[in-house]
Design a protein around this motif. Sequence first.
Motif, short mmCIF file in Angstrom:
data_model
loop_
_atom_site.label_atom_id
_atom_site.label_comp_id
_atom_site.label_asym_id
_atom_site.label_seq_id
_atom_site.Cartn_x
_atom_site.Cartn_y
_atom_site.Cartn_z
N PHE A 64 0.79 -1.23 0.00
CA PHE A 64 0.00 0.00 0.00
C PHE A 64 0.83 1.28 0.00
N VAL A 67 1.26 2.17 -3.60
CA VAL A 67 -0.05 2.46 -4.19
C VAL A 67 -0.54 3.84 -3.77
N LEU A 68 -0.43 4.16 -2.50
CA LEU A 68 -0.87 5.46 -2.02
C LEU A 68 0.05 6.58 -2.51
N TYR A 70 1.73 6.75 -5.31
CA TYR A 70 1.57 7.01 -6.74
C TYR A 70 0.10 6.99 -7.18
N TRP A 71 -0.80 7.22 -6.24
CA TRP A 71 -2.23 7.09 -6.54
C TRP A 71 -2.69 8.03 -7.65
N ASP A 72 -2.26 9.27 -7.61
CA ASP A 72 -2.71 10.26 -8.58
C ASP A 72 -1.71 10.49 -9.71
N SER A 73 -0.71 9.65 -9.81
CA SER A 73 0.30 9.85 -10.84
C SER A 73 0.01 8.97 -12.05
N ILE A 80 6.05 0.53 -10.99
CA ILE A 80 5.55 0.07 -9.70
C ILE A 80 6.06 -1.34 -9.41
N CYS A 149 9.82 5.96 -0.93
CA CYS A 149 8.95 4.79 -0.77
C CYS A 149 9.74 3.58 -0.26
#
Length: 207
Positions: A64, A67-68, A70-73, A80, A149
Motif C-alpha cells: 500500500f 499504491v498510495l 503514486y495514486w494520482d500519478s 511500480i 517509498c
Amino acid sequence: MLYSIIYTAVPTIVVGILDKDLSRVTLMKYPQLYGAGQRQESYNKKLFWVTMIDTLWQSVVAFFVPVLAYWDSDVDISSIGDLWTLAVVILVNVHLAMDVIRWSWITHAAIWGSIVATFICIMVIDSLTFLPGYWAIFHAAGEAKFWLCLLSITVAALAPRFIIKAFIQHARPCDIQIAREGEKFRNLGDSRSAEIEMNPIVDPPRR
C-alpha cells in the motif's frame, strides 16, 4: 519473481549454514541452555501466530505504500513492479540481518550482495528494448518519491518487529540471550568460576 526468490533464498541458506547462537565451549559448559528447546521457547504456537501477523503487516506496508504514493500519478505498472520487487528483496534481507548473530564476510556478501544484485538485474532487464518495461527503473528512480517509498516501506514494515524484539531482549532475556551477552563481553570465556542462573531442564509437556 524467479530472481526475487533467488535473491532472498541464498542469504537465508547462507545464514542457516553459518550462523549459530552460541559457541561449542559455552554449550558444553552450560548444558542448561539446551532446555530452551525442550521448553519450546524458540518455536511454539504463540510465536507462529505472532510471526504470521508480522508477515501480514509487512505485506500490507509493502503493497500500500507505493499504491498510495503514486495514486494520482501516471506511473506505469512496470515502474511500480520494479519498486515492489526492490522493496521485497530489501525488506526480506534486512529482516534476516536483524536475526543474524555471528557475522562473517560471507554473510555480508550474501545479504547485501543480494540487494545490489537485484538492482543490477532490474536495470539490465529494463535496458532491453523488446520488453514492455523498457527504461522503467531509470524513469522511476529519477524521482525522490521512489527512494522515499523504499525507505518508508523498510522502516514502517520492520519497526514493530524491531521494537518488540529489543524490548523482549532487554526486559525479558532468555537463557540463550544471557549467555550470548556473556560471550560478547568475554564473561564466560575468561572467567571459569562465573555462574549463570538459568531455568532448569524439564520434560516437554505431553499431550
